[in-house]
Design a protein around this motif. Structure first.
Motif, PDB file in Angstrom:
ATOM      1  N   THR A 159      29.640  39.484  32.809  1.00 55.41           N
ATOM      2  CA  THR A 159      29.078  38.954  34.048  1.00 55.41           C
ATOM      3  C   THR A 159      27.690  39.518  34.294  1.00 55.41           C
ATOM      4  O   THR A 159      26.777  38.804  34.711  1.00 55.41           O
ATOM      5  N   LEU A 160      27.550  40.800  33.995  1.00 60.04           N
ATOM      6  CA  LEU A 160      26.248  41.443  34.168  1.00 60.04           C
ATOM      7  C   LEU A 160      25.204  40.753  33.300  1.00 60.04           C
ATOM      8  O   LEU A 160      24.122  40.382  33.761  1.00 60.04           O
ATOM      9  N   ILE A 161      25.570  40.558  32.020  1.00 61.70           N
ATOM     10  CA  ILE A 161      24.642  39.901  31.104  1.00 61.70           C
ATOM     11  C   ILE A 161      24.319  38.496  31.598  1.00 61.70           C
ATOM     12  O   ILE A 161      23.166  38.074  31.638  1.00 61.70           O
ATOM     13  N   GLY A 162      25.376  37.787  32.021  1.00 60.81           N
ATOM     14  CA  GLY A 162      25.175  36.419  32.484  1.00 60.81           C
ATOM     15  C   GLY A 162      24.287  36.352  33.708  1.00 60.81           C
ATOM     16  O   GLY A 162      23.396  35.501  33.803  1.00 60.81           O
ATOM     17  N   SER A 163      24.500  37.282  34.645  1.00 61.07           N
ATOM     18  CA  SER A 163      23.699  37.176  35.864  1.00 61.07           C
ATOM     19  C   SER A 163      22.255  37.571  35.598  1.00 61.07           C
ATOM     20  O   SER A 163      21.339  37.018  36.209  1.00 61.07           O
ATOM     21  N   VAL A 164      22.054  38.500  34.652  1.00 60.97           N
ATOM     22  CA  VAL A 164      20.680  38.802  34.275  1.00 60.97           C
ATOM     23  C   VAL A 164      20.028  37.552  33.682  1.00 60.97           C
ATOM     24  O   VAL A 164      18.889  37.220  34.000  1.00 60.97           O
ATOM     25  N   ALA A 165      20.817  36.852  32.858  1.00 58.33           N
ATOM     26  CA  ALA A 165      20.280  35.638  32.240  1.00 58.33           C
ATOM     27  C   ALA A 165      19.871  34.626  33.304  1.00 58.33           C
ATOM     28  O   ALA A 165      18.851  33.949  33.180  1.00 58.33           O
ATOM     29  N   LEU A 166      20.682  34.526  34.362  1.00 56.42           N
ATOM     30  CA  LEU A 166      20.361  33.557  35.401  1.00 56.42           C
ATOM     31  C   LEU A 166      19.173  34.001  36.246  1.00 56.42           C
ATOM     32  O   LEU A 166      18.351  33.193  36.669  1.00 56.42           O
ATOM     33  N   LEU A 191      34.870  41.973  31.329  1.00 59.29           N
ATOM     34  CA  LEU A 191      34.468  40.947  32.293  1.00 59.29           C
ATOM     35  C   LEU A 191      33.174  41.361  32.999  1.00 59.29           C
ATOM     36  O   LEU A 191      32.231  40.565  33.113  1.00 59.29           O
ATOM     37  N   LEU A 192      33.124  42.609  33.439  1.00 57.00           N
ATOM     38  CA  LEU A 192      31.938  43.055  34.161  1.00 57.00           C
ATOM     39  C   LEU A 192      30.713  43.040  33.268  1.00 57.00           C
ATOM     40  O   LEU A 192      29.633  42.631  33.689  1.00 57.00           O
ATOM     41  N   PHE A 242      42.395  47.365  32.983  1.00 62.87           N
ATOM     42  CA  PHE A 242      41.219  48.216  33.178  1.00 62.87           C
ATOM     43  C   PHE A 242      40.157  47.902  32.126  1.00 62.87           C
ATOM     44  O   PHE A 242      38.975  47.704  32.440  1.00 62.87           O
ATOM     45  N   GLU A 243      40.592  47.808  30.873  1.00 63.13           N
ATOM     46  CA  GLU A 243      39.642  47.520  29.802  1.00 63.13           C
ATOM     47  C   GLU A 243      39.104  46.093  29.912  1.00 63.13           C
ATOM     48  O   GLU A 243      37.924  45.837  29.674  1.00 63.13           O
TER      49      GLU A 243
END
Lengths: 174, 399, 501
Positions: free
Chosen positions: A154-161, A150-151, A144-145
């Motif tokens: 991923t959120l940061i990474g997708s914002v970066a993209l 991971l989320l 869970f943690e």
């Protein structure tokens, strides 16, 4: 209370899932495919509900239709020229894929019917939400943690993209 | 529901298996709820909205058809039925046709779990509140479909906007609802109501400062989810003609509005259920009519409806008094303010529950006093505005 | 073996907690306007966090006994600790390379966060003792890799690589989770050790066929992570398109993590360990070692033969890394303690020489702006440190071939020794033949550097001592450890301890 109807309900749900999945695969129009996901996701939610996983069923609706499908739609609709024939779906190499898929289907089907699966005693249908909550914070705390880390990444990474570089847009204005 | 089904089975349809009877009863109930309740409600609401709007704009509003114009919505409905059903040439025909039904479906399936009284509920799902949010998802798909299917820029932009708006605002909605869920310890709407009481100090609204804030977050988020002004960017007339429903006409056009007004009711029902004690009626009153009688149920229904109508009135008034926000302002508000405050509230409620498992009466009364003052001020302002407008209409609603 | 609950397990998870906190700290530091202007804050914070991570991991290795932690989610044994140190070190080097790469000038903090996220996933994958954790950690490493591969938004190649990576990855993980679900369906448990118990207690039954199918599907997921043929197709394109430091990282870190879970799964769930003889016996009807051997042969051969044709430095190194995965797979297929040590040993060797080769590639790409192998022409004659860099590259190439006196030779020696001891002579012979093939293309680079004339007169322009110093120390390590490898062997022998019942 719907015990005697279970095969019927299952059949209906399976049919919904199957038809929409086939539609997703074979439709020439990418947008129709995206919308057909609705049937497939709803059908799966129905299966969950039938198996007594009430929480999962609703979450399936909420996450897959409300989140994932709408995002797909966004992506599809935002792509320019999506209505063009060239960009839409095409099934290629059907002659090779179809026999392979059939072989896979029948061998897996045979496997499923001939295997002694690990079966639990028939579970009494009861609300599952509290149990899921308990397990998430006890036995499955670590996954869970980790999912949260991971989320977040991923959120940061997708914002970066997805983000447009400020410098670029300034250049465009000049 | 199940008892009712068994009763029907024993007295009338004993030839059929019980499960089939169950199914028939469930479909029947859904049918009755849809036709007998939702449709007239949505229609009536359109009347009320137009009257309020007119009054705010110093007009009279519909008052010709029926007493006080009450039957106006029927006339409108009949008119829409007879109108030509236009489908634009460039429209994606199948999508264009299906879209209104999806919107309709998404909105109206939510009525299945609404608790109208302690026993009147079609299906008391133990994940009821989540189900309510899930049905909103289907509406989004319908809106996007309408936007794309129309084959027009305005519609497309409107559809995209509404989808972005709804999925963004689902997050503060969920967070704010979580505060009530935490307090009640259940996702079932009936259990959440049962955990509250009939008196204001037993409502979750006044339970602690965090739920108090959460109520307003939920209110704003639900208004935005319903694409209502001041968040009606998907149908912003000045920019998009009429958004996703620009190309629709006749009955299909009406479906979108049915859904919008139905959402208004659902909005009121969610807020009432989670924070305002739902159908709870004071026990003394309940005892006077007999706790098990039909009258008691009706009393509960009336209480539930009253609370909803107050909220609906507020939303309608909001629509006609507040200017539309810009798209970026709206997204800012969601992601930069409502979501963080929502998280704050959830954490706050959790801590509050740990520190004061029995609640703090002092804080409750303080919050009640504060809200009473707010309500009084509200009435004063409305009264002053009417005075200042020098309208002859004054406060008499029957003109 | 005792199974610890969450509270008791936390001390075992301290290193990863540090990593997670570092990740958050970078995010928080960036909120400060003054600090966010400095390009160096984020990588340095990440570096310090990683050093702390390695130190704590090494300390815990001594302090805490091995245990199953978090209600059976993780197995914290010496093997997991090895991969903690390994992934920490590879991330540290990747961050260092990124700071000195021209491609990645002006990266934002997300880049460092992504690297830390991948690093966090790798030891979890190595220690996963639950099918759920295996899948989760695998996704953690994969999804973040997709993003980081596509990080150069302006480069079409980078975006294309990311897309291909996502498509292959999604397919592989879909197949894998289907396989895992079959395994769960037959055994009724997600716990890897419980699965082994179930398999030992129920040696026959129709479930075996289903289990085997499930295993093959799971193997597809693992094979994708270590880029074993036939799941290797993504590797050349991704390695070519990604920023070079990312390629270096992906070819070492996540690949090692993939090997870790492959080894753990086959050695604990599918084998019975005899602690006295140190022999792993594969379970009846579930012997996938033959399959792994075939995959290994394919992987080596395809990797080596395709590497010959490559003209792009990164594609060339990609095929070379596929071939190296093949070498390690042949040892893994022999299922013995010695093989376990051999693979770990070779991973260290591969880490040093591959990172070194990529570092040199970054220097050359920085200087010439070309990713073609022809950019290496006359490297020894270029000004600005060309002679030194060419010498180092030669060391790495010799080591990658596996010639003495380099670390690569010792690594290969251990690998093939374990294979020979398992009496799989044909595998060893194929492995050696493959090494001979690889000699050709590695030496072509050496020929370019020393016997050809440079195509332009650009200087390598190395400034300062830090970057060349690190590359030189990698080269030095390759040579020194090739002569004196005693401590590494002890370390590896201590590390090759898997918890098994």
């Amino acid at each position: 209370m719907l015990d005697s109807l279970q095969p019927l309900v299952f059949g209906m749900l399976a049919l919904i899932i199957f038809i929409s999945a086939a539609f997703i695969t074979f439709s020439r129009n990418l947008i129709y495919s995206a919308f057909a996901l609705l049937g497939s996701f709803t059908g799966v939610a129905g299966l969950f509900a039938m198996l007594g996983a009430d929480f999962l069923a609703v979450v399936q609706l909420l996450v897959y239709i409300g989140g994932i499908m709408v995002l797909y739609l966004f992506a599809v609709l935002m792509t320019s020229g999506i209505g063009d024939v060239r960009l839409t779906n095409r099934s290629i190499a059907v002659k090779i894929a179809l026999p392979l898929a059939l072989v896979l289907f029948f061998s897996l089907g045979k496997l499923i019917f001939e295997t002694e699966w690990f079966a639990q005693q028939t579970v009494k249908i009861a609300p599952t939400t509290a149990a899921i909550g308990d397990l998430l914070l006890t036995k499955y705390l670590l996954p869970f943690e980790l999912v949260s880390v991971l989320l977040l990444s991923t959120l940061i990474g997708s914002v970066a993209l997805a983000r447009q570089e400020l410098r670029n847009s300034k250049e465009n204005h000049d | 529901m199940e008892n009712f089904a068994i009763h029907i089975h024993e007295s009338y349809l004993y030839g059929l298996p019980l499960s089939v009877v169950n199914l028939i009863v469930m479909f029947g109930a859904a049918f009755v709820v849809l036709l007998g309740f939702v449709a007239p409600f949505a229609g009536l609401l359109s009347f009320i909205e137009r009257r309020i709007a007119a009054r705010i704009q110093c007009r009279i509003g519909p008052n010709r058809v029926g007493p006080q114009g009450l039957l106006q919505f029927l006339a409108d409905g009949v008119k829409s039925l007879f109108k030509e059903d236009l489908i634009p040439k460039v429209a994606d025909k199948p999508l264009f046709i299906i879209a209104p039904y999806l919107v309709f479906l998404g909105m109206f399936t939510s009525f299945v779990v609404l608790p109208f009284s302690s026993q009147w509920i079609v299906a008391d799902l133990n994940v009821g509140i989540l189900y309510l949010f899930a049905t909103a998802a289907i509406t989004v798909v319908g809106l996007v479909m309408a936007g794309w299917g129309s084959g027009s820029k305005w519609s497309m932009l409107g559809g995209m906007r509404s989808a972005a708006q709804i999925i963004s605002y689902e997050i503060p909605t969920g967070l704010a609802a979580l505060t009530a869920i935490l307090l009640a310890g259940s996702l079932s709407l009936q259990e959440i109501i049962a955990a509250q009481g009939p008196h204001p100090w037993q409502w979750y609204f006044f339970d602690n400062p965090f739920t108090f804030i959460a109520f307003f977050i939920l209110f704003v988020a639900l208004v935005a989810e319903g694409n209502r002004a001041p968040f009606d960017l998907p149908e912003a007339e000045t920019e998009l003609v009429s958004g996703y429903n620009t190309e629709y006409s006749g009955m299909r056009f009406l479906f979108f509005f049915f859904a919008e007004w139905a959402h208004l009711y659902v909005l009121g029902a969610i807020l009432t259920t989670l924070f305002l004690g739902g159908w709870q009626v004071p026990e003394s009153l309940l005892a006077s009519v007999g706790a098990e009688s039909i009258a008691a149920r009706i009393l509960e229904l009336v209480f539930f409806q009253l609370k909803i109508y107050v909220l609906v009135f507020l939303v309608v008034q909001l629509r006609w008094t507040v200017p539309r926000v810009r798209m970026d302002q709206m997204m800012d508000m969601c992601w930069k303010y409502l979501v963080p405050i929502g998280f704050f509230c959830v954490a706050g409620v959790a801590i509050w529950m740990m520190l004061f498992p029995d609640g703090v009466s002092f804080v409750k009364y303080l919050l009640i006093a504060f809200s009473s003052a707010m309500v009084l001020y509200y009435f004063y302002k409305v009264y002053r505005n009417f005075k200042d407008s020098r309208a002859e209409l004054e406060l008499n609603p029957f003109v | 073996m005792q199974v610890l609950d969450n509270a008791a397990s936390f001390q075992y998870f301290l290193p990863e907690a540090i990593l997670g906190l570092t990740l958050l700290l970078i995010l928080i530091l960036d909120l400060n306007k003054e600090l966010s202007k400095s390009r160096l804050i984020a990588p340095w914070t990440a570096g310090v966090g990683l050093v702390l991570y390695i130190v704590v991991a090494l300390a815990l290795r001594v302090q805490l006994p091995e245990a199953i932690t978090f209600h059976g989610m993780m197995a914290n044994d010496a093997f997991t600790d090895f991969f903690r140190v390994f992934s920490g070190a590879s991330a540290l080097l990747a961050i260092f390379l990124s700071m000195h790469s021209k491609e990645l000038e002006g990266v934002k903090i997300e880049y460092w966060i992504l690297i830390l996220g991948i690093t966090l996933g790798m030891p979890v994958l190595a220690g996963a003792n639950n099918l759920l954790m295996i899948y989760l950690a695998m996704e953690m490493v994969s999804i973040l890799s997709y993003i980081i591969v596509g990080y150069l938004k302006k480069s079409r190649k980078s975006s294309e690589a990311a897309l291909k990576y996502v498509l292959y990855g999604a397919t592989a993980s879909g197949i894998m989770i289907y396989g895992l679900s079959i395994i769960f369906g037959v055994s009724g448990t997600l716990d890897v050790l419980e699965i082994q118990k179930f398999l030992v207690n129920n040696p026959v039954g129709t479930g075996r066929i289903a289990l085997f199918v499930g295993l093959v599907m799971t193997l597809a997921g693992f094979g994708y992570k270590i880029s074993a043929v036939p799941f290797h197709m993504w590797a050349p394109d991704v390695y070519q398109g990604a920023p070079t430091p990312v390629t270096a990282f992906l070819s070492v870190g996540p690949k090692a993590a993939g090997f870790a879970i492959l080894l753990r799964f086959t050695y604990t769930a599918l084998a019975q360990f005899n602690p006295e003889t140190g022999i792993f016996t594969p379970l009846k009807y579930l012997d996938i070692t033959g399959l792994m051997a075939v995959l290994a042969v394919l992987t080596m051969t395809v990797g080596n033969f395709l590497a010959i044709q490559q003209n792009n430095t990164k594609r060339f190194l990609a095929y070379s890394s596929i071939a190296h995965a093949g070498y390690m797979l042949i040892a893994a297929a022999t299922l013995s303690s010695l093989a376990l040590q051999g693979v770990l040993f070779y991973l260290i060797a591969y880490f040093i020489m591959n990172m070194g080769a990529f570092a040199v590639a970054i220097i050359v790409i920085n200087a010439t702006g070309s990713e073609e192998l022809t950019a290496f022409k006359g490297l020894a004659k270029r000004s600005g440190g060309g002679a030194l860099i060419a010498l180092l590259m030669m060391v790495f190439m010799v080591s990658l071939v596996g010639l003495p006196p380099t670390f690569g030779f010792v690594g290969k020696f251990y690998l093939f020794m374990s294979v020979i001891q398992a009496k799989l002579y044909w595998l060893a012979v194929i492995g050696m033949l493959n090494s001979v093939v690889s000699l050709y293309y590695y030496m072509r680079v050496v020929k370019h550097m020393y016997f050809d004339e440079p195509e332009d007169d650009k200087s390598l322009g190395l400034k300062g001592f830090v970057f060349p110093g690190v590359v030189a120390s990698l080269g030095l390590a390759t040579v020194v450890l090739g002569v004196y490898w005693g401590p590494i062997v002890t370390f590896v022998q201590e590390s090759a301890q898997l918890i098994s019942k």
